[in-house]
Design an enzyme around this catalytic site. Structure first.
Site, PDB file in Angstrom:
ATOM      1  N   HIS A 162      62.348   6.730  26.389  1.00 33.64           N
ATOM      2  CA  HIS A 162      60.690   6.947  26.324  1.00 33.64           C
ATOM      3  C   HIS A 162      60.313   6.579  24.762  1.00 33.64           C
ATOM      4  CE1 HIS A 162      56.953   8.786  28.010  1.00 33.64           C
ATOM      5  NE2 HIS A 162      56.644   8.355  26.656  1.00 33.64           N
ATOM      6  N   HIS A 204      54.158   8.593  33.549  1.00 31.75           N
ATOM      7  CA  HIS A 204      53.807   9.610  32.616  1.00 31.75           C
ATOM      8  C   HIS A 204      53.082  10.666  33.408  1.00 31.75           C
ATOM      9  CE1 HIS A 204      54.181   6.645  29.222  1.00 31.75           C
ATOM     10  NE2 HIS A 204      54.077   7.812  28.397  1.00 31.75           N
ATOM     11  N   ASP A 256      54.149  -0.060  20.560  1.00 36.08           N
ATOM     12  CA  ASP A 256      52.912   0.029  19.701  1.00 36.08           C
ATOM     13  C   ASP A 256      52.783   1.426  18.971  1.00 36.08           C
ATOM     14  OD1 ASP A 256      52.338   1.567  22.017  1.00 36.08           O
ATOM     15  OD2 ASP A 256      50.515   0.924  22.256  1.00 36.08           O
ATOM     16  N   GLY A 296      48.475   6.715  29.772  1.00 38.05           N
ATOM     17  CA  GLY A 296      47.002   7.052  29.500  1.00 38.05           C
ATOM     18  C   GLY A 296      46.654   8.565  30.032  1.00 38.05           C
ATOM     19  N   HIS A 298      57.459   3.940  22.726  1.00 37.13           N
ATOM     20  CA  HIS A 298      56.169   3.098  22.958  1.00 37.13           C
ATOM     21  C   HIS A 298      56.304   2.022  21.867  1.00 37.13           C
ATOM     22  CE1 HIS A 298      53.903   4.976  26.095  1.00 37.13           C
ATOM     23  NE2 HIS A 298      54.475   6.024  25.675  1.00 37.13           N
ATOM     24  N   GLU A 308      52.349  16.418  31.219  1.00 34.95           N
ATOM     25  CA  GLU A 308      52.097  16.390  29.607  1.00 34.95           C
ATOM     26  C   GLU A 308      50.742  17.263  29.195  1.00 34.95           C
ATOM     27  OE1 GLU A 308      52.196  14.128  25.389  1.00 34.95           O
ATOM     28  OE2 GLU A 308      51.829  13.240  27.081  1.00 34.95           O
ATOM     29  N   ASP A 339      58.781   8.944  21.718  1.00 32.45           N
ATOM     30  CA  ASP A 339      57.656   8.739  22.194  1.00 32.45           C
ATOM     31  C   ASP A 339      57.047   7.623  21.062  1.00 32.45           C
ATOM     32  OD1 ASP A 339      55.456   8.591  23.964  1.00 32.45           O
ATOM     33  OD2 ASP A 339      54.745  10.918  22.944  1.00 32.45           O
TER      34      ASP A 339
END
Length: 369
Positions: free
Chosen positions: A23, A212, A27, A185, A25, A215, A305
């Site tokens: 996991h 996702h 960006d 998102g 990202h 959380e 993350d």
């Protein structure tokens, strides 16, 4: 032969261990210098600082601020400089190099192609640029003496309406390095069932996906992701502890039906400790439910993350957990094997990495004790 004289489980030694990341990202992992360079190349003039060290500090401060608005602003800047083919190739290549240098032997990196269309790229052009970047990065890592394999997860945004299109592209490119699909998102107000058509398509195509869930939102998000959508893994899933009762006297934990089901089916949980603290999902690393879930033998994995925003690496995440929970090499190997078992690779390839790299690597580290 690897011989380490330092017998403590410190950050430098953890970096040497062969690790697996599920996991992360794209960006959320840019180098500050790269952001500055790309901003200058593309004419982006909204960076909060134009010197790499100050910019990196701003990202950390904004992410630690406790303000969701400031946290989300950090991604506005990284995505803004990732709108050209050259930028995407560079960011992906550097991602692979940085992970390899941290001792990661297999990584699944995710990003949302629909967020990189502002300069006129098509979805296909975005995907092919990122895949080229990962190929470049893996070659550079190998030349530097590091072996890493990177698989891509294509992410659809939960508030948008392109999930089926993104899922179809994940299947189209699954023989070219794309290993699965994801949605990300805001959870609240955007349940995973809004994208049920995409998940049903992935299942019909015998393709993998993670969601996702659990959380920012609680048990209903986890339940929908599992029972309605059929997720292969849960991104975060930290709120599963809401279905676990831990007696104050230290007695045996009691699992509710959903928690029992998650554990019984060995559904992998993609835990991201530092990120969870930043977003307020947990109070601290020491209070992170990963300690309880590890003791209860859930299929837990450790992840980064967003390495830039959390100022972290996979090795640093393990170092923090080792300090908080007194973990040793056996614990770190357990998390790593969990991750490799849960990767979206064919079984024989997962087994080859476990028996050919991961277990021998940890055996050497333990032998050096």
């Amino acid at each position: 032969m690897l011989i380490l004289m330092d017998h403590s489980l410190n950050l430098d030694r953890i970096r040497v261990a062969p690790k697996v990341l599920l996991h992360d990202h794209l960006d959320g992992g840019l180098r500050p210098q790269t952001i500055v360079d790309l901003a200058a190349e593309t004419g982006y003039d909204r960076l909060p600082a134009d010197e790499p060290e100050r910019l990196g500090a701003w990202f950390r401060d904004a992410s630690d601020s406790g303000s969701l608005e400031r946290y989300l602003e950090t991604f506005a800047h990284t995505v803004a400089v990732m709108q050209t083919r050259d930028a995407l190739v560079r960011v992906a290549a550097e991602c692979a190099e940085d992970l390899a240098a941290d001792g990661v032997v297999y990584a699944e990196v995710r990003y949302a192609p629909e967020q990189h269309l502002e300069a006129g790229l098509s979805l296909v052009e975005v995907i092919e640029a990122v895949q080229e970047g990962f190929r470049v990065g893996q070659r550079r890592a190998a030349a530097a003496g590091f072996a890493i394999r990177v698989g891509t997860l294509l992410t659809a945004m939960r508030h948008a309406a392109r999930s089926r299109e993104i899922a179809e592209l994940a299947v189209r490119y699954r023989d070219d390095g794309v290993v699965g699909f994801d949605i990300a998102g805001a959870e609240a107000g955007y349940p995973p069932t809004r994208h049920l058509d995409a998940f049903e398509y992935m299942r019909r195509e015998n393709a993998h996906f993670t969601i996702h869930a659990g959380e920012a939102f609680g048990l209903p998000s986890i339940w929908e992701a599992m029972q309605w959508c059929g997720a292969d893994r849960l991104g975060h899933g930290v709120r599963i502890v809401d279905d676990i009762e831990t007696p104050a006297d230290g007695g045996k934990a009691r699992l509710g039906r959903l928690a029992n089901y998650v554990r019984d089916t060995r559904l992998p949980l993609e835990m991201c400790p530092s990120s969870n603290v930043q977003t307020g999902a947990v109070e601290s690393i020491a209070a992170h439910p990963i300690g309880l879930l590890r003791r209860l033998n859930f299929r837990v994995t450790v992840n980064t993350d967003n390495r830039l925003q959390s100022h972290t690496s996979l090795s640093l995440e393990f170092a923090k957990l080792a300090e908080a929970f007194d973990y040793g090499w056996d614990d770190i190997q357990w998390f790593t094997v969990n991750a490799m078992k849960s990767a979206f690779l064919p079984f024989d390839e997962r087994l080859a990495l476990i028996n050919g790299q991961i277990k021998p690597g940890f055996a050497q580290l333990k032998w050096a004790e």
